[in-house]
Design a protein around this motif. Sequence first.
Motif, PDB file in Angstrom:
ATOM      1  N   THR A 215       0.839  -1.199   0.000  1.00  0.00           N
ATOM      2  CA  THR A 215       0.000   0.000   0.000  1.00  0.00           C
ATOM      3  C   THR A 215       0.872   1.247   0.000  1.00  0.00           C
ATOM      4  O   THR A 215       2.095   1.176   0.141  1.00  0.00           O
ATOM      5  N   HIS A 216       0.212   2.393  -0.127  1.00  0.00           N
ATOM      6  CA  HIS A 216       0.973   3.648  -0.148  1.00  0.00           C
ATOM      7  C   HIS A 216       1.600   3.962   1.208  1.00  0.00           C
ATOM      8  O   HIS A 216       2.442   4.866   1.309  1.00  0.00           O
ATOM      9  N   HIS A 217       1.224   3.195   2.241  1.00  0.00           N
ATOM     10  CA  HIS A 217       1.807   3.412   3.567  1.00  0.00           C
ATOM     11  C   HIS A 217       3.239   2.909   3.658  1.00  0.00           C
ATOM     12  O   HIS A 217       3.868   3.022   4.716  1.00  0.00           O
ATOM     13  N   ARG A 218       3.775   2.399   2.548  1.00  0.00           N
ATOM     14  CA  ARG A 218       5.159   1.925   2.578  1.00  0.00           C
ATOM     15  C   ARG A 218       6.144   3.044   2.912  1.00  0.00           C
ATOM     16  O   ARG A 218       7.261   2.779   3.353  1.00  0.00           O
ATOM     17  N   ASN A 219       5.699   4.288   2.722  1.00  0.00           N
ATOM     18  CA  ASN A 219       6.602   5.405   3.051  1.00  0.00           C
ATOM     19  C   ASN A 219       6.868   5.501   4.546  1.00  0.00           C
ATOM     20  O   ASN A 219       7.760   6.247   4.976  1.00  0.00           O
ATOM     21  N   GLN A 303      -8.091   3.129   3.442  1.00  0.00           N
ATOM     22  CA  GLN A 303      -6.887   3.650   4.095  1.00  0.00           C
ATOM     23  C   GLN A 303      -6.312   2.644   5.105  1.00  0.00           C
ATOM     24  O   GLN A 303      -5.153   2.741   5.485  1.00  0.00           O
TER      25      GLN A 303
END
Length: 540
Positions: A215-219, A303
Amino acid sequence: MLSSRIGQENCLEVAGDAMPQFVGGTSAADPFRARFATGPAIVFYIALANLAIHLYAARFYGYFGDELYFMACSRHLDWGYVDQPPLIAVILRIQRTLFGDSLQSIRFLAGLAGACTVLLAGWIARELGGKRFAQALAALAVLVAGVFLSINHYISMNAFEPLAWTGCALILILIIKRGNQKLWLWFGLVAGLALENKYGIVFFATGVVAGLLLTHHRNMFLKPWIWLGGLIALLIFLPNLVWNIQHHFPFFELLANIRRNGRNVPLTHLQFLGQLVLHMLPTSAPLVLGGLWFYFAHPQGKQFRILGWASLVLVAVIMFSANGRPYYVAPAYPMLFAAGGVAMEGWFSRGGLRWVKPVYVLLLLVSGAIGAPMAVPVLSPETYIRYSQLLHFTPPPIEMEKLGPLPQFYADMFGWEEMAVEVARIYNSLPPEVRPKAAILADTYGQAAAIDLFGPKYGLPQSISPHQSYFLWGPRDYQDESVIAVGITRPALELFFNSVESAGQVGHPYAMPNEHFTIYYCRQPKISMQQLWPRIKHWD
């Protein structure tokens, strides 16, 4: 926590619960609902009901075999054991010191952990945007799930694992909602304690890492807090890791032995998934599917997709694991129940579908009531046998052991003290000058631990056993003269003793068939116990 939000919720109406209105639009029941009928309040009542069930059931049957072993471990505190980390022994040491050894005393915290898991499930539903129905439904699904009724009935690592996983899931949701990366420190604290309880948290952590990467939460990996949380978990786990290194990782040897001897019942992937449904209750399966839909497809839930991926990854990892058992997945259910509750609340709050809410709640309650005697001993053994025959159903076995009239979970609660009494009869019949030099050698940790718990009031010394952590505790001060052998066959004993005599019989009618055996009195050892000890070790 939940109770601090009482009175702050604008609840959706469940079909049939709309209250009569006074002129001017004021409900006569508003004061009651504002205080006692909010989502958090209902969740709290369900948690109390959960605790009450376990306090009631804790009195029945007897000590589970594993409970006896964990109590023995609590008398030998260490940073690790062959088959588990150290936290359960510490918990039992504290419980036994404060409250004694009664069934109700040692099982209280297990039941309390179940009640707290109910609370956290409701809290997660609230954080995901669920109102009263969603929160209550998530809590109710945890309450009635057979797998949770079972594992929170007795004291073990399993009783605390769902609480730890659900706590980690809640913290992760709060990290995403608030954008507060420092909460990873709390995630690391809970995960570290969970590692000291049971290694299964590694499955959940693997799923979370996969979810972050997908997911974009990899940051989040680019910021320090997740790494600091991981460091906290590692530092908490470090003493047990060092112990495992010093003892050459006995847990891995144990797993290899189990895989080699085929102890677990082999399952196809379809059978594995079928048992997942049985464990959560078939009526809860739509809730789990709704939870996955919420995490992957609902605009409000996307999310939190990390938890959806985490659930799928850990199911796959456990299902394809050689030693994976279906109940290893159970700690993930509360976060799926919570998301499913939010999804169903949205689906069934529309005009023509409101009736589904009370009907579905009723289905959960009825199916939970029907399944409860299969999961927790609320019926006498005789009544349970008749009940299972009436339903034409018994819980599927998880091990290849031959079964008696009761399933293994219940059968392992019978016969322990009766066995210790028979051993005491044999021991006390020995000449006074022989007794201090005689050892009690038990085949399994359950037999050894039963003698250690019940034996002192019958004049028995501590037992010895080559099984699991008992092997590490050694043969004590045995003087190589005579042995009372418990649960070991005559051919095996004749390899090491010149004289093997039948001395007694044990076998409770409700105990496992492998707990029906002859006790032998052995003399004239062919080799010393110190030489024999490494040869009879069995970790399985």
